[in-house]
Design a protein around this motif. Structure first.
Motif, PDB file in Angstrom:
ATOM      1  N   GLN A   1     -47.267 -94.613  18.242  1.00 53.32           N
ATOM      2  CA  GLN A   1     -48.743 -94.594  18.331  1.00 53.32           C
ATOM      3  C   GLN A   1     -49.359 -94.439  16.951  1.00 53.32           C
ATOM      4  O   GLN A   1     -50.315 -95.136  16.610  1.00 53.32           O
ATOM      5  CB  GLN A   1     -49.245 -93.464  19.250  1.00 53.32           C
ATOM      6  N   LEU A   2     -48.820 -93.518  16.142  1.00 54.00           N
ATOM      7  CA  LEU A   2     -49.394 -93.291  14.810  1.00 54.00           C
ATOM      8  C   LEU A   2     -49.233 -94.534  13.939  1.00 54.00           C
ATOM      9  O   LEU A   2     -50.148 -94.927  13.220  1.00 54.00           O
ATOM     10  CB  LEU A   2     -48.759 -92.061  14.152  1.00 54.00           C
ATOM     11  N   GLN A   3     -48.075 -95.173  14.031  1.00 56.60           N
ATOM     12  CA  GLN A   3     -47.885 -96.426  13.285  1.00 56.60           C
ATOM     13  C   GLN A   3     -48.853 -97.495  13.804  1.00 56.60           C
ATOM     14  O   GLN A   3     -49.431 -98.250  13.028  1.00 56.60           O
ATOM     15  CB  GLN A   3     -46.433 -96.910  13.429  1.00 56.60           C
ATOM     16  N   GLY A   4     -49.054 -97.505  15.110  1.00 53.36           N
ATOM     17  CA  GLY A   4     -49.960 -98.488  15.722  1.00 53.36           C
ATOM     18  C   GLY A   4     -51.409 -98.276  15.317  1.00 53.36           C
ATOM     19  O   GLY A   4     -52.122 -99.234  15.008  1.00 53.36           O
ATOM     20  N   PHE A   5     -51.860 -97.012  15.300  1.00 51.93           N
ATOM     21  CA  PHE A   5     -53.245 -96.730  14.879  1.00 51.93           C
ATOM     22  C   PHE A   5     -53.430 -97.175  13.433  1.00 51.93           C
ATOM     23  O   PHE A   5     -54.420 -97.810  13.080  1.00 51.93           O
ATOM     24  CB  PHE A   5     -53.568 -95.236  14.995  1.00 51.93           C
ATOM     25  N   LYS A   6     -52.450 -96.823  12.580  1.00 48.89           N
ATOM     26  CA  LYS A   6     -52.580 -97.151  11.165  1.00 48.89           C
ATOM     27  C   LYS A   6     -52.641 -98.671  10.952  1.00 48.89           C
ATOM     28  O   LYS A   6     -53.395 -99.165  10.123  1.00 48.89           O
ATOM     29  CB  LYS A   6     -51.406 -96.545  10.372  1.00 48.89           C
ATOM     30  N   ALA A   7     -51.851 -99.389  11.734  1.00 45.00           N
ATOM     31  CA  ALA A   7     -51.822-100.856  11.613  1.00 45.00           C
ATOM     32  C   ALA A   7     -52.962-101.505  12.401  1.00 45.00           C
ATOM     33  O   ALA A   7     -53.049-102.731  12.480  1.00 45.00           O
ATOM     34  CB  ALA A   7     -50.484-101.379  12.106  1.00 45.00           C
ATOM     35  N   MET A   8     -53.830-100.685  13.005  1.00 38.45           N
ATOM     36  CA  MET A   8     -54.957-101.131  13.845  1.00 38.45           C
ATOM     37  C   MET A   8     -54.494-101.990  15.015  1.00 38.45           C
ATOM     38  O   MET A   8     -55.167-102.935  15.423  1.00 38.45           O
ATOM     39  CB  MET A   8     -55.979-101.884  13.001  1.00 38.45           C
ATOM     40  N   LYS A   9     -53.315-101.626  15.559  1.00 34.75           N
ATOM     41  CA  LYS A   9     -52.787-102.370  16.704  1.00 34.75           C
ATOM     42  C   LYS A   9     -52.866-101.551  17.984  1.00 34.75           C
ATOM     43  O   LYS A   9     -52.719-102.094  19.078  1.00 34.75           O
ATOM     44  CB  LYS A   9     -51.331-102.763  16.440  1.00 34.75           C
ATOM     45  N   ARG A  10     -53.068-100.247  17.885  1.00 34.40           N
ATOM     46  CA  ARG A  10     -53.155 -99.408  19.080  1.00 34.40           C
ATOM     47  C   ARG A  10     -54.628 -99.307  19.471  1.00 34.40           C
ATOM     48  O   ARG A  10     -55.487 -99.030  18.627  1.00 34.40           O
ATOM     49  CB  ARG A  10     -52.537 -98.038  18.764  1.00 34.40           C
ATOM     50  N   ALA A  11     -54.919 -99.517  20.768  1.00 30.92           N
ATOM     51  CA  ALA A  11     -56.292 -99.411  21.278  1.00 30.92           C
ATOM     52  C   ALA A  11     -56.870 -98.046  20.927  1.00 30.92           C
ATOM     53  O   ALA A  11     -56.163 -97.042  20.951  1.00 30.92           O
ATOM     54  CB  ALA A  11     -56.284 -99.597  22.784  1.00 30.92           C
ATOM     55  N   ASP A  12     -58.135 -98.027  20.611  1.00 26.81           N
ATOM     56  CA  ASP A  12     -58.781 -96.801  20.152  1.00 26.81           C
ATOM     57  C   ASP A  12     -60.235 -96.826  20.624  1.00 26.81           C
ATOM     58  O   ASP A  12     -61.037 -97.579  20.111  1.00 26.81           O
ATOM     59  CB  ASP A  12     -58.695 -96.768  18.618  1.00 26.81           C
ATOM     60  N   MET A  13     -60.543 -95.975  21.602  1.00 30.81           N
ATOM     61  CA  MET A  13     -61.841 -96.087  22.284  1.00 30.81           C
ATOM     62  C   MET A  13     -63.045 -95.938  21.357  1.00 30.81           C
ATOM     63  O   MET A  13     -64.039 -96.607  21.545  1.00 30.81           O
ATOM     64  CB  MET A  13     -61.922 -95.072  23.414  1.00 30.81           C
ATOM     65  N   ASP A  14     -62.979 -95.043  20.383  1.00 29.42           N
ATOM     66  CA  ASP A  14     -64.163 -94.829  19.552  1.00 29.42           C
ATOM     67  C   ASP A  14     -63.891 -95.029  18.064  1.00 29.42           C
ATOM     68  O   ASP A  14     -64.760 -94.775  17.237  1.00 29.42           O
ATOM     69  CB  ASP A  14     -64.746 -93.423  19.807  1.00 29.42           C
ATOM     70  N   GLY A  15     -62.676 -95.495  17.736  1.00 29.72           N
ATOM     71  CA  GLY A  15     -62.360 -95.764  16.329  1.00 29.72           C
ATOM     72  C   GLY A  15     -61.970 -94.521  15.543  1.00 29.72           C
ATOM     73  O   GLY A  15     -61.553 -94.621  14.388  1.00 29.72           O
ATOM     74  N   ASN A  16     -62.077 -93.327  16.166  1.00 33.31           N
ATOM     75  CA  ASN A  16     -61.810 -92.091  15.434  1.00 33.31           C
ATOM     76  C   ASN A  16     -60.360 -91.961  14.986  1.00 33.31           C
ATOM     77  O   ASN A  16     -60.081 -91.496  13.886  1.00 33.31           O
ATOM     78  CB  ASN A  16     -62.151 -90.867  16.293  1.00 33.31           C
ATOM     79  N   MET A  17     -59.436 -92.376  15.849  1.00 26.52           N
ATOM     80  CA  MET A  17     -58.015 -92.213  15.525  1.00 26.52           C
ATOM     81  C   MET A  17     -57.582 -93.208  14.454  1.00 26.52           C
ATOM     82  O   MET A  17     -56.746 -92.902  13.609  1.00 26.52           O
ATOM     83  CB  MET A  17     -57.187 -92.428  16.785  1.00 26.52           C
ATOM     84  N   THR A  18     -58.165 -94.393  14.487  1.00 30.04           N
ATOM     85  CA  THR A  18     -57.840 -95.389  13.472  1.00 30.04           C
ATOM     86  C   THR A  18     -58.310 -94.878  12.111  1.00 30.04           C
ATOM     87  O   THR A  18     -57.559 -94.916  11.128  1.00 30.04           O
ATOM     88  CB  THR A  18     -58.498 -96.741  13.824  1.00 30.04           C
ATOM     89  N   SER A  19     -59.539 -94.319  12.061  1.00 25.26           N
ATOM     90  CA  SER A  19     -60.029 -93.742  10.792  1.00 25.26           C
ATOM     91  C   SER A  19     -59.127 -92.599  10.363  1.00 25.26           C
ATOM     92  O   SER A  19     -58.788 -92.474   9.186  1.00 25.26           O
ATOM     93  CB  SER A  19     -61.444 -93.176  10.914  1.00 25.26           C
ATOM     94  N   ALA A  20     -58.742 -91.748  11.338  1.00 24.21           N
ATOM     95  CA  ALA A  20     -57.947 -90.561  11.004  1.00 24.21           C
ATOM     96  C   ALA A  20     -56.580 -90.931  10.443  1.00 24.21           C
ATOM     97  O   ALA A  20     -55.976 -90.154   9.707  1.00 24.21           O
ATOM     98  CB  ALA A  20     -57.781 -89.670  12.231  1.00 24.21           C
ATOM     99  N   SER A  21     -56.071 -92.099  10.785  1.00 25.45           N
ATOM    100  CA  SER A  21     -54.713 -92.448  10.343  1.00 25.45           C
ATOM    101  C   SER A  21     -54.682 -93.400   9.156  1.00 25.45           C
ATOM    102  O   SER A  21     -53.596 -93.642   8.611  1.00 25.45           O
ATOM    103  CB  SER A  21     -53.905 -93.018  11.508  1.00 25.45           C
ATOM    104  N   THR A  22     -55.819 -93.904   8.707  1.00 27.29           N
ATOM    105  CA  THR A  22     -55.784 -94.858   7.588  1.00 27.29           C
ATOM    106  C   THR A  22     -55.218 -94.216   6.320  1.00 27.29           C
ATOM    107  O   THR A  22     -54.511 -94.869   5.571  1.00 27.29           O
ATOM    108  CB  THR A  22     -57.176 -95.456   7.240  1.00 27.29           C
TER     109      THR A  22
END
Ligand code: HEC
Ligand code: HEC
Length: 201
Positions: free
Chosen positions: A161-182
């Motif tokens: 999941q963490l690799q997915g958020f960072k690569a912007m491949k894991r669904a993210d309802m409000d974008g918060n997790m993608t920002s948190a993992s960049t």
């Protein structure tokens, strides 16, 4: 393209929240006993009581009800896709999702079998604070409302999941997790997954 995607994600989060209506009498939107019956199809993969026996499959036990209902909603609406999981959410009604969510929240999360490396026992909490994981997921990382409980979650699932958020491949309802993992380095992701997966409940 990116802007459109994030606007759509916010709309999904709002719809999911609207579908989740808390009944004041019980404090639950769903019916635990109805959920227990329906969960018989789920435990084949997610384990008895939602305690997964498989490192790549998430534990559902003690996950906040609202987080669970939102995850199922995301799968049903195809905002989050997984070839193994998606078919099991495709035909659920909102009421059935709430029942399942109420049931899995009520189950106890077992002590994980994962053993954190000694070095990461020290580094993990430092990174979790530095990257604000504890600010959103809570001081014990047990989540709240729509924010998932990640404490003692399965290791390979966390890592993916963490690799997915960072690569912007894991669904993210409000974008918060993608920002948190960049800002996370690949090495940080390894440390955090190893640390969080070993936390006992
Ligand atoms: C055939 C195996 C299988 C079955 C049966 C199954 N799931 Fe899943 N489920 C998975 C896998 C694999 C994932 C991880 C998907 C991913 O990586 O995005 C998952 C993910 C989930 C998630 C997201 C968890 C999280 O932490 O984000 C929820 C919620 C969930 N399943 C609920 C259910 C429910 C409720 C049922 C029964 C109606 C069910 N599943 C049946 C395999 C299964
Ligand atoms: C600004 C708030 C916020 C911060 C900071 C944050 N998270 Fe999250 N996290 C969320 C939300 C909200 C979700 C649910 C996203 C979704 O499913 O659409 C989530 C989901 C996750 C998931 C997936 C859980 C699952 O069961 O599928 C993991 C793993 C995770 N976060 C770990 C972390 C880690 C590690 C950090 C620190 C590096 C962190 N989060 C920082 C809000 C946050």
């Amino acid at each position: 393209m990116t802007i459109f995607k994030s606007v759509k994600s916010v709309a999904v989060a709002q719809l999911a929240a609207a579908a989740f209506l808390i009944l004041p009498q019980t404090g639950h939107a769903g019916d635990i006993e109805a959920g227990r019956t329906r969960a018989q199809t789920c435990i084949a993969c997610h384990g008895p009581g939602g305690n997964s026996p498989t490192s790549s499959v998430p534990t559902l036990a003690a996950q906040p009800e609202q987080a669970l209902a939102t995850m199922l909603y995301q799968f049903r609406e195809e905002n989050r896709k997984n070839p193994v999981m998606s078919p099991f959410a495709a035909n659920l009604s909102n009421a059935e999702m709430n029942d399942l969510a109420a049931y899995f929240e009520s189950e106890k999360r077992l002590t994980p079998s994962h053993q954190t490396k000694p070095a990461n026992l020290e580094l993990g909490p430092v990174l979790a604070k530095k990257y604000n994981c504890t600010q959103c997921h809570g001081p014990e990382l047990k989540g709240l409302q729509h924010i998932p409980n990640i404490r003692g979650q399965q290791h390979d699932y966390l890592l993916a999941q963490l690799q997915g958020f960072k690569a912007m491949k894991r669904a993210d309802m409000d974008g918060n997790m993608t920002s948190a993992s960049t800002g996370l380095k690949d090495e940080d992701i390894l440390v955090l997954s190893d640390y969080i997966a070993g936390l006992s409940n």
